[in-house]
Design a protein around this motif. Structure first.
Motif, PDB file in Angstrom:
ATOM      1  N   LEU A 190       0.806  -1.223   0.000  1.00 41.96           N
ATOM      2  CA  LEU A 190       0.000   0.000   0.000  1.00 41.96           C
ATOM      3  C   LEU A 190       0.838   1.272   0.000  1.00 41.96           C
ATOM      4  CD1 LEU A 190      -2.973  -0.907   2.326  1.00 41.96           C
ATOM      5  CD2 LEU A 190      -2.947  -0.680  -0.139  1.00 41.96           C
ATOM      6  N   THR A 191       2.133   1.163  -0.269  1.00 40.55           N
ATOM      7  CA  THR A 191       2.949   2.383  -0.290  1.00 40.55           C
ATOM      8  C   THR A 191       2.521   3.299  -1.423  1.00 40.55           C
ATOM      9  OG1 THR A 191       4.671   1.217  -1.516  1.00 40.55           O
ATOM     10  CG2 THR A 191       4.970   1.415   0.874  1.00 40.55           C
ATOM     11  N   THR A 192       2.050   2.731  -2.494  1.00 38.31           N
ATOM     12  CA  THR A 192       1.389   3.526  -3.525  1.00 38.31           C
ATOM     13  C   THR A 192      -0.079   3.143  -3.447  1.00 38.31           C
ATOM     14  OG1 THR A 192       1.830   1.833  -5.184  1.00 38.31           O
ATOM     15  CG2 THR A 192       3.389   3.656  -5.048  1.00 38.31           C
ATOM     16  N   SER A 193      -0.863   4.004  -2.862  1.00 36.68           N
ATOM     17  CA  SER A 193      -2.276   3.717  -2.597  1.00 36.68           C
ATOM     18  C   SER A 193      -3.031   3.400  -3.874  1.00 36.68           C
ATOM     19  CB  SER A 193      -2.926   4.932  -1.924  1.00 36.68           C
ATOM     20  OG  SER A 193      -2.305   5.189  -0.700  1.00 36.68           O
ATOM     21  N   PRO A 194      -3.966   2.483  -3.767  1.00 33.50           N
ATOM     22  CA  PRO A 194      -4.822   2.194  -4.927  1.00 33.50           C
ATOM     23  C   PRO A 194      -5.501   3.461  -5.443  1.00 33.50           C
ATOM     24  CG  PRO A 194      -5.174   0.591  -3.184  1.00 33.50           C
ATOM     25  CD  PRO A 194      -4.292   1.663  -2.621  1.00 33.50           C
ATOM     26  N   SER A 195      -5.676   3.527  -6.737  1.00 32.46           N
ATOM     27  CA  SER A 195      -6.197   4.745  -7.374  1.00 32.46           C
ATOM     28  C   SER A 195      -7.623   5.090  -6.963  1.00 32.46           C
ATOM     29  CB  SER A 195      -6.123   4.607  -8.893  1.00 32.46           C
ATOM     30  OG  SER A 195      -6.899   3.503  -9.315  1.00 32.46           O
ATOM     31  N   TRP A 196      -8.387   4.123  -6.474  1.00 35.29           N
ATOM     32  CA  TRP A 196      -9.783   4.415  -6.109  1.00 35.29           C
ATOM     33  C   TRP A 196      -9.915   5.127  -4.757  1.00 35.29           C
ATOM     34  CZ3 TRP A 196      -7.997  -0.647  -5.468  1.00 35.29           C
ATOM     35  CH2 TRP A 196      -8.111  -1.182  -4.194  1.00 35.29           C
ATOM     36  N   LEU A 197      -8.822   5.277  -4.014  1.00 31.80           N
ATOM     37  CA  LEU A 197      -8.879   5.942  -2.719  1.00 31.80           C
ATOM     38  C   LEU A 197      -8.768   7.455  -2.856  1.00 31.80           C
ATOM     39  CD1 LEU A 197      -6.523   3.592  -0.686  1.00 31.80           C
ATOM     40  CD2 LEU A 197      -9.015   3.521  -0.832  1.00 31.80           C
ATOM     41  N   ASP A 198      -9.507   8.175  -2.029  1.00 26.71           N
ATOM     42  CA  ASP A 198      -9.400   9.626  -2.033  1.00 26.71           C
ATOM     43  C   ASP A 198      -8.375  10.068  -0.982  1.00 26.71           C
ATOM     44  OD1 ASP A 198     -10.684   9.631   0.465  1.00 26.71           O
ATOM     45  OD2 ASP A 198     -12.617  10.221  -0.365  1.00 26.71           O
ATOM     46  N   ASP A 199      -8.183  11.363  -0.836  1.00 29.77           N
ATOM     47  CA  ASP A 199      -7.162  11.878   0.076  1.00 29.77           C
ATOM     48  C   ASP A 199      -7.406  11.467   1.529  1.00 29.77           C
ATOM     49  OD1 ASP A 199      -5.814  13.038  -2.015  1.00 29.77           O
ATOM     50  OD2 ASP A 199      -6.662  15.034  -1.693  1.00 29.77           O
ATOM     51  N   GLU A 200      -8.656  11.495   1.958  1.00 29.35           N
ATOM     52  CA  GLU A 200      -8.976  11.088   3.336  1.00 29.35           C
ATOM     53  C   GLU A 200      -8.662   9.611   3.547  1.00 29.35           C
ATOM     54  OE1 GLU A 200     -10.549  11.253   7.342  1.00 29.35           O
ATOM     55  OE2 GLU A 200      -9.513  12.606   5.987  1.00 29.35           O
ATOM     56  N   ASP A 201      -9.016   8.772   2.569  1.00 28.08           N
ATOM     57  CA  ASP A 201      -8.693   7.346   2.662  1.00 28.08           C
ATOM     58  C   ASP A 201      -7.183   7.152   2.777  1.00 28.08           C
ATOM     59  OD1 ASP A 201     -11.408   6.682   2.279  1.00 28.08           O
ATOM     60  OD2 ASP A 201     -11.147   6.559   0.101  1.00 28.08           O
ATOM     61  N   ARG A 202      -6.437   7.850   1.957  1.00 27.66           N
ATOM     62  CA  ARG A 202      -4.972   7.724   1.981  1.00 27.66           C
ATOM     63  C   ARG A 202      -4.401   8.170   3.323  1.00 27.66           C
ATOM     64  NH1 ARG A 202      -5.869   9.507  -3.333  1.00 27.66           N
ATOM     65  NH2 ARG A 202      -5.342   7.879  -4.831  1.00 27.66           N
ATOM     66  N   ARG A 203      -4.942   9.249   3.862  1.00 29.91           N
ATOM     67  CA  ARG A 203      -4.466   9.742   5.155  1.00 29.91           C
ATOM     68  C   ARG A 203      -4.708   8.700   6.248  1.00 29.91           C
ATOM     69  NH1 ARG A 203      -6.083  11.536   9.728  1.00 29.91           N
ATOM     70  NH2 ARG A 203      -8.287  11.484   9.288  1.00 29.91           N
ATOM     71  N   LEU A 204      -5.882   8.102   6.241  1.00 32.09           N
ATOM     72  CA  LEU A 204      -6.204   7.075   7.231  1.00 32.09           C
ATOM     73  C   LEU A 204      -5.318   5.841   7.074  1.00 32.09           C
ATOM     74  CD1 LEU A 204     -10.066   7.430   7.188  1.00 32.09           C
ATOM     75  CD2 LEU A 204      -8.580   7.854   9.155  1.00 32.09           C
ATOM     76  N   LEU A 205      -5.073   5.428   5.837  1.00 26.84           N
ATOM     77  CA  LEU A 205      -4.194   4.283   5.610  1.00 26.84           C
ATOM     78  C   LEU A 205      -2.769   4.567   6.072  1.00 26.84           C
ATOM     79  CD1 LEU A 205      -5.222   2.835   2.139  1.00 26.84           C
ATOM     80  CD2 LEU A 205      -5.498   1.800   4.386  1.00 26.84           C
TER      81      LEU A 205
END
Length: 92
Positions: free
Chosen positions: A40-55
């Motif tokens: 997950l170091t390069t987040s999946p493209s379907w995630l938004d900024d909030e999702d990425r921040r939480l991950l």
């Protein structure tokens, strides 16, 4: 030390839901190895900024989740898979 992950926010994010088994499994032993978070170091493209921040927060080795947070994720996974209880029997 970073702030702990907002478990409620993590669980309510529909785009993160498919990743819950992975997020649970990488922390189940209490530590997070670099190779475990690498997918997950390069987040999946379907995630938004909030999702990425939480991950990012969840995958921060400096702030491991509380045991109660792991239990909540496990419960959320079980609720999503419904009557297929044997799917998590190894982690039980």
């Amino acid at each position: 030390m970073a702030a702990p992950v907002e478990i409620e926010r993590l669980l309510e994010r529909e785009r993160i839901a498919p990743l819950l088994p992975f997020l649970y499994s990488v922390w189940i032993d209490g530590t997070l190895a670099e190779h475990e978070s690498a997918p997950l170091t390069t987040s999946p493209s379907w995630l938004d900024d909030e999702d990425r921040r939480l991950l990012e927060a969840w995958l921060d080795p400096a702030t491991p989740p509380a045991a109660t947070d792991l239990l909540r994720i496990r419960r959320a996974i079980r609720e999503r898979i419904g009557d297929r209880d044997d799917a998590l029997s190894i982690a039980a």
